[in-house]
Design an enzyme around this catalytic site. Structure first.
Site, PDB file in Angstrom:
ATOM      1  NE  ARG A 236      -6.387 -48.833 -37.313  1.00  0.00           N
ATOM      2  CZ  ARG A 236      -5.507 -48.409 -36.618  1.00  0.00           C
ATOM      3  NH1 ARG A 236      -5.625 -48.250 -35.280  1.00  0.00           N
ATOM      4  NH2 ARG A 236      -4.223 -47.924 -36.961  1.00  0.00           N
ATOM      5  CD  GLU A 265     -11.615 -43.927 -35.149  1.00  0.00           C
ATOM      6  OE1 GLU A 265     -11.569 -44.700 -34.310  1.00  0.00           O
ATOM      7  OE2 GLU A 265     -10.412 -43.565 -35.815  1.00  0.00           O
ATOM      8  CG  HIS A 287      -8.483 -43.687 -32.770  1.00  0.00           C
ATOM      9  ND1 HIS A 287      -8.573 -44.068 -33.779  1.00  0.00           N
ATOM     10  CD2 HIS A 287      -7.076 -44.224 -32.295  1.00  0.00           C
ATOM     11  CE1 HIS A 287      -7.956 -45.073 -34.018  1.00  0.00           C
ATOM     12  NE2 HIS A 287      -6.862 -44.953 -33.215  1.00  0.00           N
TER      13      HIS A 287
END
Length: 320
Positions: A236, A265, A287
């Site tokens: 994370r 994000e 990601h």
């Protein structure tokens, strides 16, 4: 009796080529590619089951959803859901675990090799004409390191951490698991947090983001690491102080970093990592470590199965 309404609020987090299995009970279905904060309540007000990946369901939102029975999270992390509120008000929460035990470790290994062998730095040098200037069949402007015989430190000993350890050991690496930061006694098979930082040639993060792990790796921790060490974060974004990481890379406190997750994000130009994306020892991906087609298809299967199990009265992958 009316059919329960199932709403998927951010379907676009799963690529369109991925097939969602069918729910096995009579239901109404609504799916939205994306859902903003302003759009959320009107879309889910009558929902009994909500599927979310990253859309936030805090106490303010949850308090306005009297029909809600299940939040099915299309991910492992549930930091976008107020778990305490759900527990107190009888709202079930289920997540998806174990779906990316091939994809994430392979991404970690890919980043590790790219950084240890300075592949990006050499690519940039070729683009700048360094090869032509050197006038040799090859050139060595950056150190190239091997992986075999090196030590991988892993923070987070769940399924992803264990699967990453298996790959690392297959490559001839020694693996150490870090005990939780601040814990005085170590569980069997773990080393103290500070020792893991000091010994690791590659440090990879696979722990959840909580208030205890926010900025787990910051200036002090980066200074403890070897100057030729690599940090990889596919966990994370909030686990790492991004500004401190950029400073450490520029100062040579560590040799390189691979980052797949960000504090916000999508990240924008205000993010210090994006602002320094041209650093030759910084590798950024959006990601996607979890995102091989096979892993996402497995996620979709578990996600729908969690909902079917809930309707059958079974507790499957339940967080609450």
């Amino acid at each position: 009796m009316s059919k329960p309404l199932v709403v998927f609020v951010d379907r676009a987090t799963i690529p369109p080529q991925i097939h969602l299995p069918e729910l096995t009970f009579d239901h109404q279905w609504m799916s939205y590619d994306t859902t903003s904060a302003d759009e959320l309540l009107p879309r889910v007000l009558d929902a009994e089951i909500i599927i979310t990946n990253k859309v936030v369901f805090d106490a303010t939102v949850l308090a306005q959803l009297p029909q809600l029975r299940l939040l099915a999270v299309a991910a492992t992390g549930v930091n976008n859901v107020d778990i305490d509120y759900c527990r107190a008000h009888g709202i079930a929460v289920a997540n998806v675990q174990g779906y990316a035990t091939q994809s994430v470790p392979e991404h970690v290994v890919g980043m590790m090799f790219a950084l240890r062998r300075n592949l990006m730095a050499y690519h940039q040098d070729i683009c700048r004409g360094v090869w032509q200037q050197e006038k040799q069949f090859c050139f060595f402007t950056h150190p190239i390191g091997d992986i075999a015989g090196k030590t991988m430190g892993i923070i987070g000993s769940g399924a992803l951490g264990q699967a990453t350890a298996t790959l690392a050991q297959a490559l001839g690496m020694q693996v150490i698991f870090s005990e939780r930061k601040g814990r005085n006694e170590c569980r069997e098979g773990f080393v103290p947090f500070e020792q893991a930082l000091q010994q690791a040639d590659v440090l990879t993060l696979h722990c959840p983001l909580t208030e205890e792990t926010r900025n787990l790796i910051s200036s002090d921790e980066l200074e403890m690491m070897k100057p030729d060490a690599i940090l990889i974060n596919t966990g994370r974004g909030g686990l790492v102080d991004e500004q401190a990481l950029v400073h450490a890379l520029k100062q040579g406190d560590i040799a390189g970093a691979g980052v797949d997750v960000f504090t916000q994000e999508p990240a924008d130009e205000s993010n210090p990592l994006l602002a320094n994306a041209d650093l030759p020892n910084l590798l950024l991906t959006p990601h996607v470590a979890w995102g091989s087609d096979s892993s996402i298809q497995k996620l979709a299967g578990i996600l729908i199965d969690n909902i079917n199990a809930f309707i059958r009265g079974e507790h499957q992958n339940r967080v609450v």
